[in-house]
Motif scaffolding. Structure first.
Motif, mmCIF file in Angstrom:
data_model
loop_
_atom_site.group_PDB
_atom_site.id
_atom_site.type_symbol
_atom_site.label_atom_id
_atom_site.label_comp_id
_atom_site.label_asym_id
_atom_site.label_seq_id
_atom_site.Cartn_x
_atom_site.Cartn_y
_atom_site.Cartn_z
ATOM 1 N N LYS A 162 0.560 10.612 14.089
ATOM 2 C CA LYS A 162 -0.680 10.130 13.479
ATOM 3 C C LYS A 162 -1.580 11.319 13.216
ATOM 4 O O LYS A 162 -1.374 12.396 13.774
ATOM 5 N N GLY A 163 -2.582 11.093 12.386
ATOM 6 C CA GLY A 163 -3.575 12.142 12.173
ATOM 7 C C GLY A 163 -2.978 13.476 11.772
ATOM 8 O O GLY A 163 -3.337 14.502 12.317
ATOM 9 N N ASN A 164 -2.022 13.451 10.832
ATOM 10 C CA ASN A 164 -1.435 14.677 10.323
ATOM 11 C C ASN A 164 -0.647 15.437 11.394
ATOM 12 O O ASN A 164 -0.700 16.657 11.478
ATOM 13 N N LEU A 165 0.075 14.727 12.212
ATOM 14 C CA LEU A 165 0.892 15.331 13.264
ATOM 15 C C LEU A 165 2.302 14.772 13.194
ATOM 16 O O LEU A 165 2.500 13.562 13.149
ATOM 17 N N ARG A 166 3.269 15.705 13.181
ATOM 18 C CA ARG A 166 4.690 15.348 13.222
ATOM 19 C C ARG A 166 5.310 16.071 14.407
ATOM 20 O O ARG A 166 4.893 17.185 14.736
ATOM 21 N N VAL A 167 6.306 15.449 15.049
ATOM 22 C CA VAL A 167 6.930 16.062 16.219
ATOM 23 C C VAL A 167 8.446 15.918 16.169
ATOM 24 O O VAL A 167 8.973 14.985 15.564
ATOM 25 N N LYS A 168 9.121 16.864 16.816
ATOM 26 C CA LYS A 168 10.558 16.729 17.061
ATOM 27 C C LYS A 168 10.845 17.327 18.435
ATOM 28 O O LYS A 168 10.242 18.312 18.852
ATOM 29 N N GLN A 192 18.145 23.276 32.033
ATOM 30 C CA GLN A 192 17.714 22.590 30.814
ATOM 31 C C GLN A 192 16.195 22.607 30.683
ATOM 32 O O GLN A 192 15.480 22.389 31.655
ATOM 33 N N LYS A 193 15.711 22.870 29.473
ATOM 34 C CA LYS A 193 14.278 22.865 29.206
ATOM 35 C C LYS A 193 14.000 21.935 28.043
ATOM 36 O O LYS A 193 14.741 21.910 27.059
ATOM 37 N N ARG A 194 12.907 21.224 28.154
ATOM 38 C CA ARG A 194 12.499 20.279 27.119
ATOM 39 C C ARG A 194 11.313 20.856 26.350
ATOM 40 O O ARG A 194 10.299 21.219 26.931
ATOM 41 N N TYR A 195 11.465 20.921 25.039
ATOM 42 C CA TYR A 195 10.411 21.410 24.156
ATOM 43 C C TYR A 195 10.070 20.337 23.126
ATOM 44 O O TYR A 195 10.915 19.518 22.768
ATOM 45 N N VAL A 196 8.853 20.387 22.636
ATOM 46 C CA VAL A 196 8.441 19.549 21.516
ATOM 47 C C VAL A 196 7.812 20.469 20.475
ATOM 48 O O VAL A 196 6.865 21.196 20.773
ATOM 49 N N VAL A 197 8.399 20.450 19.286
ATOM 50 C CA VAL A 197 7.847 21.216 18.171
ATOM 51 C C VAL A 197 6.879 20.285 17.450
ATOM 52 O O VAL A 197 7.243 19.182 17.041
ATOM 53 N N CYS A 198 5.644 20.729 17.324
ATOM 54 C CA CYS A 198 4.599 19.941 16.672
ATOM 55 C C CYS A 198 4.253 20.623 15.348
ATOM 56 O O CYS A 198 4.184 21.848 15.280
ATOM 57 N N HIS A 199 4.050 19.818 14.335
ATOM 58 C CA HIS A 199 3.772 20.367 13.008
ATOM 59 C C HIS A 199 2.609 19.626 12.359
ATOM 60 O O HIS A 199 2.565 18.402 12.359
ATOM 61 N N ASN A 200 1.673 20.416 11.818
ATOM 62 C CA ASN A 200 0.527 19.885 11.099
ATOM 63 C C ASN A 200 0.621 20.392 9.657
ATOM 64 O O ASN A 200 0.381 21.580 9.408
ATOM 65 N N PRO A 201 1.001 19.529 8.689
ATOM 66 C CA PRO A 201 1.166 19.974 7.299
ATOM 67 C C PRO A 201 -0.106 20.571 6.689
ATOM 68 O O PRO A 201 -0.020 21.524 5.906
ATOM 69 N N ASP A 228 3.854 11.336 23.136
ATOM 70 C CA ASP A 228 2.918 11.346 24.272
ATOM 71 C C ASP A 228 2.591 12.780 24.698
ATOM 72 O O ASP A 228 1.439 13.097 25.000
ATOM 73 N N LEU A 229 3.610 13.630 24.729
ATOM 74 C CA LEU A 229 3.399 15.019 25.136
ATOM 75 C C LEU A 229 2.492 15.744 24.142
ATOM 76 O O LEU A 229 1.565 16.460 24.541
ATOM 77 N N ALA A 230 2.748 15.554 22.839
ATOM 78 C CA ALA A 230 1.928 16.216 21.818
ATOM 79 C C ALA A 230 0.483 15.744 21.893
ATOM 80 O O ALA A 230 -0.451 16.556 21.865
ATOM 81 N N LEU A 231 0.282 14.441 22.019
ATOM 82 C CA LEU A 231 -1.083 13.911 22.094
ATOM 83 C C LEU A 231 -1.759 14.315 23.398
ATOM 84 O O LEU A 231 -2.957 14.596 23.427
ATOM 85 N N GLY A 232 -0.997 14.361 24.487
ATOM 86 C CA GLY A 232 -1.546 14.820 25.769
ATOM 87 C C GLY A 232 -1.996 16.265 25.695
ATOM 88 O O GLY A 232 -3.053 16.633 26.201
ATOM 89 N N TYR A 233 -1.194 17.099 25.036
ATOM 90 C CA TYR A 233 -1.573 18.502 24.887
ATOM 91 C C TYR A 233 -2.815 18.641 24.013
ATOM 92 O O TYR A 233 -3.694 19.453 24.295
ATOM 93 N N LYS A 234 -2.906 17.834 22.967
ATOM 94 C CA LYS A 234 -4.077 17.902 22.089
ATOM 95 C C LYS A 234 -5.360 17.546 22.844
ATOM 96 O O LYS A 234 -6.444 17.979 22.453
ATOM 97 N N GLN A 235 -5.254 16.759 23.917
ATOM 98 C CA GLN A 235 -6.437 16.420 24.709
ATOM 99 C C GLN A 235 -7.039 17.668 25.349
ATOM 100 O O GLN A 235 -8.234 17.706 25.625
#
Length: 195
Positions: free
Chosen positions: A74-80, A90-99, A184-191
């Motif tokens: 939402k709000g111009n945010l995409r994640v993978k 093992q490590k978990r990453y989330v790539v966040c993209h704002n066009p 959830d992780l992307a939005l949590g980080y944005k907080q």
């Protein structure tokens, strides 16, 4: 100045007095180190941390380069989501993209490169040790987009310019909390920005 791991240990100690059911530590890339990750994970602690994006590191080689579909949040945010490694490593990453941010950063770089092109065209080339040439090469703004030939001539570094485009609009986070979705992780980080 306080060392990051000391800050993490103090925050964790302060939280022990509270009756919290669940607590997730959110920190920027400056807080992301192996030492801090270990300290935060003690006692089943969970974290969401920004990741630095430096040429040649795990994030740029294994995370940003990984193919996969982005999901609109939402709000111009995409994640993978990207998983690197196996088993305990093992490590978990989330790539966040704002066009929109990608467009802004691309236009800014294009403007800098155009200014640099004009500057190079106006210089007497071949004297790589002139004061102006040294200023450009050491400039945090322009230096990363330049290369110098063996004769001292300054040229635009097309490879560096193309490589910089890989980062446009992107930021990467890592977490040890498998119960939260990538969104959830992307939005949590944005907080963190609101704090």
């Amino acid at each position: 100045k306080t060392r990051d791991v000391t800050t993490v240990e103090k925050v964790k100690a302060d939280l022990r007095g509270w009756k919290l059911g669940r607590c997730i530590f959110v920190g920027d890339a400056g807080m992301n180190s192996e030492e801090n990750q270990r300290a935060l994970a003690l006692g089943n602690g969970k974290y969401i941390l920004g990741s630095k994006m430096r040429a040649g590191d795990e994030v740029t080689k294994d995370v940003l380069a990984r193919a996969g579909r982005y999901h609109d949040v939402k709000g111009n945010l995409r994640v993978k989501e990207v998983i690197v490694g196996d088993g305990a490593r093992q490590k978990r990453y989330v790539v966040c993209h704002n066009p929109d941010e990608e467009t802004r950063q691309r236009k800014h770089r294009e403007k800098l490169v155009a200014q640099l092109g004009v500057e190079l065209a106006s210089m007497r080339q071949g004297d790589g040790h002139s004061k102006r040439a040294c200023e450009l090469v050491t400039s945090g703004r322009y230096g990363k987009y330049l290369r110098q030939t063996s004769t001292g001539k300054l040229l635009l570094d097309k490879g560096a310019i193309e490589d910089a485009a890989r980062y446009d609009g992107n930021w990467v986070i890592t977490s040890n909390d498998d119960t939260l979705t990538a969104e959830d992780l992307a939005l949590g980080y944005k907080q963190l920005l609101r704090v």
